[in-house]
Design a protein around this motif. Structure first.
Motif, PDB file in Angstrom:
ATOM      1  N   ALA A 113      -2.025  -2.480  -0.600  1.00 40.04           N
ATOM      2  CA  ALA A 113      -0.867  -2.260  -0.423  1.00 40.04           C
ATOM      3  C   ALA A 113      -0.187  -1.906  -1.934  1.00 40.04           C
ATOM      4  O   ALA A 113       0.943  -0.999  -2.080  1.00 40.04           O
ATOM      5  CB  ALA A 113       0.085  -3.429   0.100  1.00 40.04           C
ATOM      6  N   VAL A 114      -0.427  -2.562  -3.014  1.00 45.66           N
ATOM      7  CA  VAL A 114      -0.042  -2.424  -4.297  1.00 45.66           C
ATOM      8  C   VAL A 114      -0.601  -1.361  -4.865  1.00 45.66           C
ATOM      9  O   VAL A 114      -0.282  -0.215  -5.085  1.00 45.66           O
ATOM     10  CB  VAL A 114      -0.183  -3.829  -5.230  1.00 45.66           C
ATOM     11  CG1 VAL A 114       0.242  -3.458  -6.546  1.00 45.66           C
ATOM     12  CG2 VAL A 114       0.768  -4.634  -4.580  1.00 45.66           C
ATOM     13  N   SER A 115      -1.982  -1.331  -5.091  1.00 44.60           N
ATOM     14  CA  SER A 115      -2.717  -0.508  -6.095  1.00 44.60           C
ATOM     15  C   SER A 115      -2.977   0.962  -5.078  1.00 44.60           C
ATOM     16  O   SER A 115      -2.619   1.942  -5.537  1.00 44.60           O
ATOM     17  CB  SER A 115      -4.228  -0.999  -6.285  1.00 44.60           C
ATOM     18  OG  SER A 115      -4.185  -1.882  -7.289  1.00 44.60           O
ATOM     19  N   GLY A 116      -3.146   0.826  -3.929  1.00 44.90           N
ATOM     20  CA  GLY A 116      -3.288   1.977  -2.915  1.00 44.90           C
ATOM     21  C   GLY A 116      -2.238   2.718  -2.892  1.00 44.90           C
ATOM     22  O   GLY A 116      -1.954   4.139  -3.125  1.00 44.90           O
TER      23      GLY A 116
ATOM     24  N   PRO B 286     -11.179   1.088 -14.611  1.00 44.79           N
ATOM     25  CA  PRO B 286     -12.070   0.162 -14.441  1.00 44.79           C
ATOM     26  C   PRO B 286     -11.536  -1.010 -13.435  1.00 44.79           C
ATOM     27  O   PRO B 286     -12.510  -1.697 -12.914  1.00 44.79           O
ATOM     28  CB  PRO B 286     -11.531  -0.561 -15.830  1.00 44.79           C
ATOM     29  CG  PRO B 286     -10.966   0.614 -16.744  1.00 44.79           C
ATOM     30  CD  PRO B 286     -10.528   1.605 -15.661  1.00 44.79           C
ATOM     31  N   GLY B 287     -10.301  -0.810 -13.228  1.00 36.42           N
ATOM     32  CA  GLY B 287      -9.828  -1.800 -12.007  1.00 36.42           C
ATOM     33  C   GLY B 287     -10.352  -1.557 -10.802  1.00 36.42           C
ATOM     34  O   GLY B 287     -10.936  -2.559  -9.931  1.00 36.42           O
ATOM     35  N   LEU B 288     -10.727  -0.192 -10.379  1.00 41.63           N
ATOM     36  CA  LEU B 288     -11.244   0.110  -9.205  1.00 41.63           C
ATOM     37  C   LEU B 288     -12.577  -0.270  -9.053  1.00 41.63           C
ATOM     38  O   LEU B 288     -13.114  -0.818  -8.221  1.00 41.63           O
ATOM     39  CB  LEU B 288     -11.026   1.663  -8.743  1.00 41.63           C
ATOM     40  CG  LEU B 288      -9.481   2.051  -8.211  1.00 41.63           C
ATOM     41  CD1 LEU B 288      -9.473   3.532  -8.180  1.00 41.63           C
ATOM     42  CD2 LEU B 288      -8.976   1.305  -7.059  1.00 41.63           C
ATOM     43  N   PHE B 289     -13.255   0.069 -10.161  1.00 40.88           N
ATOM     44  CA  PHE B 289     -14.766  -0.331 -10.365  1.00 40.88           C
ATOM     45  C   PHE B 289     -14.818  -1.740  -9.955  1.00 40.88           C
ATOM     46  O   PHE B 289     -15.876  -2.208  -9.478  1.00 40.88           O
ATOM     47  CB  PHE B 289     -15.360   0.375 -11.789  1.00 40.88           C
ATOM     48  CG  PHE B 289     -16.833   0.363 -11.719  1.00 40.88           C
ATOM     49  CD1 PHE B 289     -17.600   0.996 -10.842  1.00 40.88           C
ATOM     50  CD2 PHE B 289     -17.400  -0.933 -12.343  1.00 40.88           C
ATOM     51  CE1 PHE B 289     -18.859   0.949 -11.128  1.00 40.88           C
ATOM     52  CE2 PHE B 289     -18.603  -0.900 -12.414  1.00 40.88           C
ATOM     53  CZ  PHE B 289     -19.479   0.101 -11.731  1.00 40.88           C
ATOM     54  N   SER B 290     -14.156  -2.475 -10.786  1.00 34.53           N
ATOM     55  CA  SER B 290     -14.144  -3.966 -10.710  1.00 34.53           C
ATOM     56  C   SER B 290     -13.666  -4.416  -9.284  1.00 34.53           C
ATOM     57  O   SER B 290     -14.689  -5.207  -8.547  1.00 34.53           O
ATOM     58  CB  SER B 290     -13.262  -4.756 -11.768  1.00 34.53           C
ATOM     59  OG  SER B 290     -13.511  -5.967 -11.629  1.00 34.53           O
ATOM     60  N   TYR B 291     -13.018  -3.925  -8.683  1.00 35.28           N
ATOM     61  CA  TYR B 291     -12.642  -4.222  -7.217  1.00 35.28           C
ATOM     62  C   TYR B 291     -13.794  -4.029  -6.207  1.00 35.28           C
ATOM     63  O   TYR B 291     -14.113  -4.525  -5.447  1.00 35.28           O
ATOM     64  CB  TYR B 291     -11.129  -3.724  -7.044  1.00 35.28           C
ATOM     65  CG  TYR B 291     -10.833  -3.709  -5.266  1.00 35.28           C
ATOM     66  CD1 TYR B 291     -10.288  -5.186  -5.333  1.00 35.28           C
ATOM     67  CD2 TYR B 291     -11.036  -2.804  -4.317  1.00 35.28           C
ATOM     68  CE1 TYR B 291      -9.945  -5.226  -3.605  1.00 35.28           C
ATOM     69  CE2 TYR B 291     -10.867  -2.930  -3.004  1.00 35.28           C
ATOM     70  CZ  TYR B 291     -10.354  -4.188  -2.780  1.00 35.28           C
ATOM     71  OH  TYR B 291      -9.952  -4.195  -1.247  1.00 35.28           O
TER      72      TYR B 291
END
Length: 324
Positions: free
Chosen positions: A214-217, A263-268
């Motif tokens: 909901a937030v990042s997407g 980096p955030g998406l990779f970590s997620y």
């Protein structure tokens, strides 16, 4: 030695809600503590000095009291809070070994880390929309984007982030039993604490997934749409020089967005789908880089790419140097 604080208890041990947890830092990388200090220490120092300088410049220079620079100041304040919410504890763990953190302080840190991450994502979306209006509707920009509206947008982003993140510590606080006291992480990330819970954690997992989408997407879709409009508007400009100038004003924003989301998406993705392929220490290391790298890079990017800020910083340093 401080490292003796890490528990070596049987897997079937169960604790009532502990008075404190123990942050283990980055397990498996004990031999690289000095190198990690040399990486994260300068990152945090750069975040403090860079964002502090950016906030100071925008505050004292009245010519920078414009919507775009006020958004930059909002981003800088968010970066300061985000870096400070994890870096002191991370550096203490790297320097002194696993450290205790009170239960209540762990929930507070969880709240601030996730709230400020959500605010930063929202500010990046607001900045993308600001550039879309500036490039696509330049004549209407002063009317559509005002200082008052930027202030209202910043308040709305803060209230939205608080509202959606509050359930995280509340969902953890409802549990009374834990299988261990040691959090295999450098800060109190929601899922790192949930891993210690004894009980049904489906609600925590589902809410964490829903919040990420909901937030990042939504923000990523909004940012992509904004830059799609910018590209369309720029390609319609009559001269090559005008197109180059318009693209140049957005380059710094794109760099910041990539530094935050990649980096955030990779970590997620490694946390959700790569638990058995990506080693735990690598995932924890990436999650710390994800939160500290953007606050360190953002002031550099804007200092280099934004002429008004660069010139004002040079004036400040030149003036202080001449005074000595």
């Amino acid at each position: 030695m401080p490292h003796k604080m890490v528990e070596t208890l049987p897997s079937n041990s169960t604790f009532l809600r502990p008075a404190f947890f123990i942050l283990a830092g980055i397990p498996g990388l004990a031999g690289a503590q000095a190198w990690l200090m040399l990486m994260f220490g300068p990152m945090y120092l750069l975040a403090l000095l860079g964002n502090g300088a950016l906030l100071t410049v925008v505050r004292i220079d009245s010519t920078l009291h414009q919507p775009m620079f006020l958004l930059l100041a909002t981003l800088a304040a968010t970066d300061l809070g985000l870096a400070t919410s994890i870096a002191p504890g991370l550096l203490a763990v790297l320097c002194l070994g696993p450290r205790p953190i009170p239960y209540a302080a762990c929930l507070v840190q969880m709240f601030f880390v996730h709230t400020l991450t959500a605010v930063e994502s929202g500010v990046l979306l607001a900045m993308a929309c600001d550039r879309a209006v500036a490039v696509g509707r330049p004549l209407h920009y002063p009317v559509l984007v005002t200082k008052a509206r930027v202030g209202y947008a910043a308040l709305a982003l803060a209230f939205k982030a608080i509202a959606i993140v509050v359930p995280f510590p509340l969902l953890v606080a409802r549990f009374e039993h834990f299988c261990a006291k040691t959090i295999r992480h450098a800060y109190c990330a929601h899922m790192a604490v949930v891993e210690l819970v004894v009980g049904n954690t489906h609600a925590n997992n589902l809410y964490g997934l829903a919040l990420s989408l909901a937030v990042s997407g939504v923000d990523i879709v909004g940012i992509a749409g904004s830059y799609g409009l910018i590209t369309h508007a720029v390609l319609r400009l009559p001269t090559r020089e005008a197109r180059a100038k318009a693209f140049g004003t957005c380059t710094s924003h794109i760099c910041v967005i990539l530094a935050f989301y990649v980096p955030g998406l990779f970590s997620y993705l490694t946390h959700r789908f790569g638990r058995h392929t990506v080693p735990k220490p690598v995932h924890i290391l990436l999650s710390n880089i994800y939160l500290l790298l953007p606050p360190a890079l953002n002031p550099l990017i804007y200092g280099v790419r934004t002429k008004q800020i660069r010139d004002r910083l040079l004036e400040m340093f030149t003036l202080r140097k001449s005074q000595f």
